[in-house]
Design an enzyme around this catalytic site. Structure first.
Site, mmCIF file in Angstrom:
data_model
loop_
_atom_site.group_PDB
_atom_site.id
_atom_site.type_symbol
_atom_site.label_atom_id
_atom_site.label_comp_id
_atom_site.label_asym_id
_atom_site.label_seq_id
_atom_site.Cartn_x
_atom_site.Cartn_y
_atom_site.Cartn_z
ATOM 1 N N ILE A 12 -49.409 -12.326 14.648
ATOM 2 C CA ILE A 12 -48.949 -11.871 13.341
ATOM 3 C C ILE A 12 -49.783 -12.490 12.223
ATOM 4 O O ILE A 12 -50.159 -11.816 11.255
ATOM 5 C CB ILE A 12 -47.461 -12.210 13.131
ATOM 6 N N GLY A 112 -38.804 -14.569 14.284
ATOM 7 C CA GLY A 112 -38.468 -15.518 15.328
ATOM 8 C C GLY A 112 -37.706 -16.737 14.854
ATOM 9 O O GLY A 112 -37.067 -17.431 15.665
ATOM 10 N N SER A 141 -37.252 -8.814 12.780
ATOM 11 C CA SER A 141 -38.194 -8.664 13.887
ATOM 12 C C SER A 141 -38.901 -7.312 13.802
ATOM 13 O O SER A 141 -38.516 -6.437 13.018
ATOM 14 C CB SER A 141 -37.450 -8.760 15.221
ATOM 15 N N CYS A 142 -39.918 -7.136 14.632
ATOM 16 C CA CYS A 142 -40.676 -5.884 14.603
ATOM 17 C C CYS A 142 -39.777 -4.677 14.883
ATOM 18 O O CYS A 142 -39.829 -3.677 14.160
ATOM 19 C CB CYS A 142 -41.840 -5.943 15.594
ATOM 20 N N ARG A 170 -41.380 -3.561 24.965
ATOM 21 C CA ARG A 170 -42.539 -4.125 25.665
ATOM 22 C C ARG A 170 -42.260 -5.598 25.958
ATOM 23 O O ARG A 170 -41.622 -6.292 25.158
ATOM 24 C CB ARG A 170 -43.807 -3.943 24.836
#
Length: 340
Positions: A12, A112, A141-142, A170
Site C-alpha cells: 500500500i 489493518g 479495508s480494501c 483472495r
C-alpha cells in the site's frame, strides 16, 4: 502546498506515495521504511524518485550496507510534514502514533489497524464530512472501501435498507508467501468484518455477510444483495454506476471474464504495477431477486484504497470542506472519471 509523508513502503505504501505525487496540490516529502525490502530496492534502482527515511534509526545499517541512500529518520520526516499516511504492518501504526502526537502531526491509518487508533473511521464518499479537521483518521479495508462505494451510490439515489454480501477473498497479495501454498477454500465466521465496518460508516444500513478465502492473488469479488427503499431495475442501477468516477462497468461479452481479465486490462492500459483504482461491476451480473437487486463487483485490493487516502488528507487538512469538492479533486488528479 500540503506536505505529506508515508510510513511503510510496502504494497500500500508505495502506491500511496505514487498517489500523493499525482496530486498537484500536495508535496510528497518522503517515505519511511526499516529494511531493504524489494520495494525499497526497486526505489533505489529507479534512482530514488522519493526520499527514503529510516523508520528504526538503530537499523539504518541495513540500508547503508546495500548502498541505499537515507535522508533521515521517521521522526525527522514527521517534523517536516503536515500529515502522515501510515501504511505499516498492523499494530506498528499505533506505535507510530506516539511520534505523530509528539509533533502534533495529523495521520491517516490503514484498514489493518484497530479502530481506536483514530478519531474517525473514514470513507471519502460515505462520510467525508466527519473527517474534516480530524487529527487521526482510519481507512476501511480494501473490500469495505469498494463495497461502500457501491452501496453509498445506491443509497444516495434511492436509499438502502439492508444488504447481504458474499465475499470471495483472495488469500494473499501477489509476491506473498506467508499464507503458504494451498488447494482449498476456507470459510470465515459470519458476519464478516466488512459488513460490520459498513454499518459503522453507514449505521442506517443493516448489513451482514459471509467471506470465503480463495487461493488466488489478484482481486476479491463481492456479490451484494441490496434491499432498497424503492425497487430498482437494472438500467437504473447501470446509470448510477456509470456516473460514478470510482466504479467501472464492464461486460463479460467484451472479454472481462473475471479478476484476471481486469488485472491484465490495467496492465494493458499502462498502469504502474497493473494498478486499478476503480472497482468494477459486471453488467451481466445485475439482476433482480424479488424486490431486491444483486450484482458482482471486483476489488483490486492493492490500489483501491488510494483515492480514499487522498480524500482523507483533503478532509483532515480542510483542503476542501465539502464532500463533492474533495472527492472531485482526488478524482481529477488520479485521472478518474465517469464513463456513463
Amino acid at each position: 502546498m500540503v506536505k505529506v509523508g508515508v510510513a511503510g513502503y510496502g504494497v500500500i505504501g508505495q502506491r500511496l506515495a505514487d498517489g500523493v505525487a499525482r496530486q498537484k496540490d500536495m508535496e510528497l516529502v518522503g517515505v519511511a521504511d526499516v529494511a531493504p525490502t524489494l520495494p525499497v530496492r526497486a526505489l533505489a534502482e529507479k534512482g530514488m524518485p522519493y526520499k527514503l527515511f529510516t523508520a528504526v534509526p538503530e537499523k539504518r545499517n541495513l540500508l547503508d550496507d546495500v548502498g541505499i541512500p537515507v535522508s533521515g529518520t521517521l521522526e525527522e520526516l514527521v517534523q517536516e510534514v503536515d500529515i502522515m499516511l501510515d501504511a505499516t504492518n498492523a499494530g506498528v501504526g499505533a506505535k507510530n502514533k506516539e511520534i505523530y502526537q509528539k509533533y502534533n502531526t495529523k495521520a491517516v491509518f490503514q484498514g489493518g489497524e484497530k479502530n481506536n487508533v483514530a478519531d474517525v473511521f473514514f470513507h471519502g464518499y460515505a462520510n467525508y464530512e466527519k473527517g474534516i479537521g480530524a487529527d487521526y483518521l482510519k481507512l476501511t479495508s480494501c473490500n469495505t472501501t469498494g463495497l461502500i462505494r457501491a452501496i453509498d451510490a445506491i443509497d444516495r439515489a434511492v436509499g438502502v435498507v439492508k444488504t447481504a454480501i458474499t465475499i470471495i477473498r483472495r488469500v494473499a497479495d501477489p509476491g506473498d508467501y506467508h499464507r503458504g501454498l494451498t488447494n482449498a477454500l476456507q470459510v470465515a465466521e459470519a458476519p464478516n468484518h466488512q459488513a460490520l465496518d459498513l454499518m459503522t460508516i453507514m449505521p442506517h444500513v443493516d448489513a451482514t455477510g459471509i467471506l470465503i478465502h480463495t487461493p488466488v492473488t489478484h482481486g476479491h469479488i463481492i456479490t451484494p444483495v441490496v434491499t432498497t427503499k424503492k425497487k430498482m431495475h437494472k438500467e437504473e442501477l447501470l446509470e448510477i454506476f456509470k456516473a460514478h468516477p470510482r466504479i467501472r462497468v464492464v461486460r463479460l461479452a467484451d472479454g472481462f471474464l473475471g479478476n484476471a481479465s481486469l488485472f491484465k486490462y490495467a496492465r494493458d492500459l499502462g498502469h504502474p504495477r497493473g494498478d486499478m483504482y476503480e472497482i468494477a461491476v459486471w453488467e451481466e451480473t445485475i439482476v433482480n431477486s424479488g424486490d431486491d437487486i444483486m450484482f458482482a463487483i471486483n476489488i483490486p485490493q492493492e490500489a483501491v484504497v488510494i483515492p480514499e487516502n487522498m480524500d482523507a488528507i483533503r478532509a483532515a487538512l480542510k483542503m476542501q470542506t465539502s464532500r463533492d469538492e474533495g472527492v472531485a479533486k482526488t478524482n481529477e488528479y488520479l485521472g478518474m472519471k465517469a464513463r456513463g
